[in-house]
Design an enzyme around this catalytic site. Sequence first.
Site, PDB file in Angstrom:
ATOM      1  N   LYS A  22       2.011 -23.921  18.695  1.00 28.75           N
ATOM      2  CA  LYS A  22       2.806 -23.965  19.947  1.00 28.75           C
ATOM      3  C   LYS A  22       2.779 -22.648  20.693  1.00 28.75           C
ATOM      4  CE  LYS A  22       5.102 -23.770  16.094  1.00 28.75           C
ATOM      5  NZ  LYS A  22       6.201 -24.246  15.333  1.00 28.75           N
ATOM      6  N   GLY A  82       7.257 -31.326  14.650  1.00 28.76           N
ATOM      7  CA  GLY A  82       6.599 -31.616  13.368  1.00 28.76           C
ATOM      8  C   GLY A  82       5.984 -32.996  13.281  1.00 28.76           C
ATOM      9  N   LYS A 137       8.153 -24.974  22.596  1.00 24.74           N
ATOM     10  CA  LYS A 137       8.047 -26.438  22.481  1.00 24.74           C
ATOM     11  C   LYS A 137       8.591 -27.117  23.736  1.00 24.74           C
ATOM     12  CE  LYS A 137       8.435 -26.316  17.474  1.00 24.74           C
ATOM     13  NZ  LYS A 137       9.427 -26.194  16.399  1.00 24.74           N
ATOM     14  N   GLU A 165       8.620 -19.839  11.033  1.00 30.63           N
ATOM     15  CA  GLU A 165       7.374 -19.224  11.499  1.00 30.63           C
ATOM     16  C   GLU A 165       7.089 -17.964  10.674  1.00 30.63           C
ATOM     17  OE1 GLU A 165       5.394 -20.620  14.055  1.00 30.63           O
ATOM     18  OE2 GLU A 165       6.790 -22.138  13.438  1.00 30.63           O
ATOM     19  N   GLY A 201       7.827 -28.534   8.158  1.00 25.87           N
ATOM     20  CA  GLY A 201       7.498 -28.777   6.755  1.00 25.87           C
ATOM     21  C   GLY A 201       6.078 -29.265   6.586  1.00 25.87           C
ATOM     22  N   THR A 246       1.154 -23.464   4.678  1.00 21.96           N
ATOM     23  CA  THR A 246       2.008 -24.654   4.565  1.00 21.96           C
ATOM     24  C   THR A 246       1.319 -25.880   5.171  1.00 21.96           C
ATOM     25  OG1 THR A 246       3.941 -23.223   4.765  1.00 21.96           O
ATOM     26  CG2 THR A 246       4.297 -25.566   5.155  1.00 21.96           C
ATOM     27  N   VAL A 247       0.918 -25.770   6.434  1.00 23.07           N
ATOM     28  CA  VAL A 247       0.377 -26.953   7.114  1.00 23.07           C
ATOM     29  C   VAL A 247      -1.057 -27.257   6.647  1.00 23.07           C
ATOM     30  CG1 VAL A 247      -0.059 -28.038   9.354  1.00 23.07           C
ATOM     31  CG2 VAL A 247       1.820 -26.403   9.126  1.00 23.07           C
TER      32      VAL A 247
HETATM   33  P1  NAP Z   1       1.232 -20.165   7.065  1.00 22.86           P
HETATM   34  O1  NAP Z   1       1.834 -20.864   5.913  1.00 22.86           O
HETATM   35  O2  NAP Z   1       1.582 -18.742   7.316  1.00 22.86           O
HETATM   36  O3  NAP Z   1      -0.363 -20.290   6.922  1.00 22.86           O
HETATM   37  C1  NAP Z   1      -1.258 -19.620   7.752  1.00 22.86           C
HETATM   38  C2  NAP Z   1      -2.653 -19.740   7.125  1.00 22.86           C
HETATM   39  O4  NAP Z   1      -3.599 -19.224   8.035  1.00 22.86           O
HETATM   40  C3  NAP Z   1      -2.808 -18.967   5.827  1.00 22.86           C
HETATM   41  O5  NAP Z   1      -3.574 -19.726   4.925  1.00 22.86           O
HETATM   42  C4  NAP Z   1      -3.588 -17.710   6.255  1.00 22.86           C
HETATM   43  O6  NAP Z   1      -4.452 -17.226   5.230  1.00 22.86           O
HETATM   44  C5  NAP Z   1      -4.421 -18.258   7.388  1.00 22.86           C
HETATM   45  N1  NAP Z   1      -4.773 -17.249   8.400  1.00 22.86           N
HETATM   46  C6  NAP Z   1      -3.929 -16.612   9.245  1.00 22.86           C
HETATM   47  N2  NAP Z   1      -4.629 -15.796  10.059  1.00 22.86           N
HETATM   48  C7  NAP Z   1      -5.924 -15.927   9.719  1.00 22.86           C
HETATM   49  C8  NAP Z   1      -7.141 -15.358  10.193  1.00 22.86           C
HETATM   50  N3  NAP Z   1      -7.142 -14.454  11.189  1.00 22.86           N
HETATM   51  N4  NAP Z   1      -8.305 -15.728   9.605  1.00 22.86           N
HETATM   52  C9  NAP Z   1      -8.311 -16.643   8.605  1.00 22.86           C
HETATM   53  N5  NAP Z   1      -7.200 -17.233   8.124  1.00 22.86           N
HETATM   54  C10 NAP Z   1      -6.020 -16.881   8.675  1.00 22.86           C
HETATM   55  O7  NAP Z   1       1.550 -20.936   8.429  1.00 22.86           O
HETATM   56  P2  NAP Z   1       1.976 -22.475   8.610  1.00 22.86           P
HETATM   57  O8  NAP Z   1       3.447 -22.607   8.410  1.00 22.86           O
HETATM   58  O9  NAP Z   1       1.055 -23.347   7.853  1.00 22.86           O
HETATM   59  O10 NAP Z   1       1.749 -22.645  10.189  1.00 22.86           O
HETATM   60  C11 NAP Z   1       0.464 -22.768  10.717  1.00 22.86           C
HETATM   61  C12 NAP Z   1       0.561 -23.166  12.182  1.00 22.86           C
HETATM   62  O11 NAP Z   1       1.253 -24.407  12.287  1.00 22.86           O
HETATM   63  C13 NAP Z   1       1.335 -22.193  13.072  1.00 22.86           C
HETATM   64  O12 NAP Z   1       0.778 -22.215  14.357  1.00 22.86           O
HETATM   65  C14 NAP Z   1       2.741 -22.810  13.098  1.00 22.86           C
HETATM   66  O13 NAP Z   1       3.478 -22.435  14.251  1.00 22.86           O
HETATM   67  C15 NAP Z   1       2.397 -24.276  13.137  1.00 22.86           C
HETATM   68  N6  NAP Z   1       3.421 -25.189  12.652  1.00 22.86           N
HETATM   69  C16 NAP Z   1       4.027 -24.968  11.454  1.00 22.86           C
HETATM   70  C17 NAP Z   1       4.967 -25.867  10.994  1.00 22.86           C
HETATM   71  C18 NAP Z   1       5.659 -25.701   9.683  1.00 22.86           C
HETATM   72  O14 NAP Z   1       6.566 -26.484   9.381  1.00 22.86           O
HETATM   73  N7  NAP Z   1       5.305 -24.714   8.882  1.00 22.86           N
HETATM   74  C19 NAP Z   1       5.282 -27.000  11.780  1.00 22.86           C
HETATM   75  C20 NAP Z   1       4.635 -27.193  12.995  1.00 22.86           C
HETATM   76  C21 NAP Z   1       3.702 -26.285  13.413  1.00 22.86           C
HETATM   77  P3  NAP Z   1      -3.884 -16.675   3.822  1.00 22.86           P
HETATM   78  O15 NAP Z   1      -3.291 -17.875   3.140  1.00 22.86           O
HETATM   79  O16 NAP Z   1      -5.070 -16.167   3.132  1.00 22.86           O
HETATM   80  O17 NAP Z   1      -2.851 -15.648   4.170  1.00 22.86           O
HETATM   81  N1  HSE Z   2       9.234 -22.989  12.673  1.00 20.60           N
HETATM   82  C1  HSE Z   2       9.175 -24.279  13.265  1.00 20.60           C
HETATM   83  C2  HSE Z   2      10.514 -24.951  13.142  1.00 20.60           C
HETATM   84  C3  HSE Z   2       8.126 -25.108  12.584  1.00 20.60           C
HETATM   85  O1  HSE Z   2      11.318 -24.507  12.330  1.00 20.60           O
HETATM   86  O2  HSE Z   2      10.786 -25.904  13.878  1.00 20.60           O
HETATM   87  C4  HSE Z   2       7.915 -26.446  13.256  1.00 20.60           C
HETATM   88  O3  HSE Z   2       7.360 -26.279  14.522  1.00 20.60           O
END
Ligand code: NAP
Ligand code: HSE
Length: 431
Positions: free
Chosen positions: A106, A135, A206, A191, A303, A14-15
């Site tokens: 986080k 975010g 957080k 998450e 998001g 996603t990010v």
């Molecule tokens: P996600 O959609 O699950 O994406 C994770 C990505 O990392 C995927 O592309 C995955 O590869 C890759 N990955 C995971 N482990 C790996 C490894 N060991 N080696 C290589 N690649 C690896 O997660 P996300 O929602 O983007 O979140 C990413 C981070 O941002 C997390 O720390 C989360 O807490 C934080 N965050 C997320 C949001 C949000 O709104 N989603 C907001 C703030 C912070 P594959 O695609 O091949 O599986």
């Molecule tokens: N899972 C987290 C949330 C992503 O819903 O707030 C943003 O940090």
Amino acid sequence: MKKVIHVGVLGLGTVGSGVIHILQERREKIFLDTGYEIRVKTVAVRDLEKERDVSIDGIVLTNNLDDITDDPDIDIIVEVMGGIKHAKQSIIKAFYNKKHVVTANKDLLASYSTELLQLAHENACDLYYEASVAGGVPILRGLIDGLASDHIRKIIGIINGTTNYILTKMSQNGWSYDQALKEAQNLGFAEADSSADVDGLDAARKLAILANLGFSMNISLDDIHVRGIRHVDKTDLKVAKKLGLTMKLVGKAEMSNSVISLSVAPTLLPNHHPLSSVNNEYNAVYVHGQAVGEVMFYGPGAGKLPTASAVVSDVISIVKNMNLDTNGYSLLKEPQSYILKQDQEIFSKYFIRILLKDERGILKKITECFMNQSISLKEIIELPLDDELVEIVIVTHRTSRYQFERTLRLLEDVAGTIKSYYCIEVEKENA
Ligand code: NAP
Ligand code: HSE
């Protein structure tokens, strides 16, 4: 010839895909702001075959994290893969290889920020993590720069988008908990393990990051009193609504003379409280400073693009530091020691639902449990359900957490009559 900064991105979910998208779309603006073209050289993923929703033409895809952390061409690493073990190892390696790091992680920062910031400093590298809290809302910058002159005493707000989305949809659209959680996952808010969201741990992480920066401390997650929303049902929200209350998962950190209290809990707020109108994945945080009074930060808390925008802004900050040769000083502060406030000194009102067999004298038994702990009751509402069952909703006056938890234990002893209960803290009307 254009000056180029090479970036390596760990993660393309996603990010990560949002980061690539914004870096591609804002290339010219970033060049005008920094004097550099920011070019993504390599992206690490787990699955090389997976279809991606962003163009990766000209970018090397790898499943070996060392291809990025060991690449001498790469100046900045963006860690958006999540988890602790591999993320921490890669970030440490990045610093030893004199690369700057931006992360949205986080889980990692809540526990290791002091250690990682120190290592970054020793290697003249930057570590930025704006996207790890709220975010797209620039709250860490707000605390570190905008409120740098102030003495922060309290931080309170909604800091998890997933649970706020769930509570909003359950309350306003009548969705079930499961339906709302599923949709939050589909939208990319949750998450990888959504129990971190619904059990309050993500918000606690957080809160630790905010309190560490706001109060200059190195807070242990174990010192945060955490409850999530897993057991909230539609009836809780309906009954609360009848009383003019809205439920939110609220994180709160208070500090006075190095004595602190930290909590994350489902909280019923009066409908006119500003936090009660923060809906869906939006976050809002009030920061109380001694000089400034109250400042509110508000915006999308989860998001793809909101989070990626915070990540890319951190990348731009690093490049600006490179221009000024000021890398290595980001967010580093000497942590102060602290003492935890005792449960006897933490006061709140409480809301309790008790489902009981409708038998003679039961209400007296229930009120005696509260009287035993000298808790006075503000409201008692009796809702007959059928011939056998009655539901009692109680709102207390302010009492200590210590007295309240003792009362809960007494209530549990009103043998065999309590089928279920929910207790939810009622926040003071002025946050
Ligand atoms: P996600 O959609 O699950 O994406 C994770 C990505 O990392 C995927 O592309 C995955 O590869 C890759 N990955 C995971 N482990 C790996 C490894 N060991 N080696 C290589 N690649 C690896 O997660 P996300 O929602 O983007 O979140 C990413 C981070 O941002 C997390 O720390 C989360 O807490 C934080 N965050 C997320 C949001 C949000 O709104 N989603 C907001 C703030 C912070 P594959 O695609 O091949 O599986
Ligand atoms: N899972 C987290 C949330 C992503 O819903 O707030 C943003 O940090």
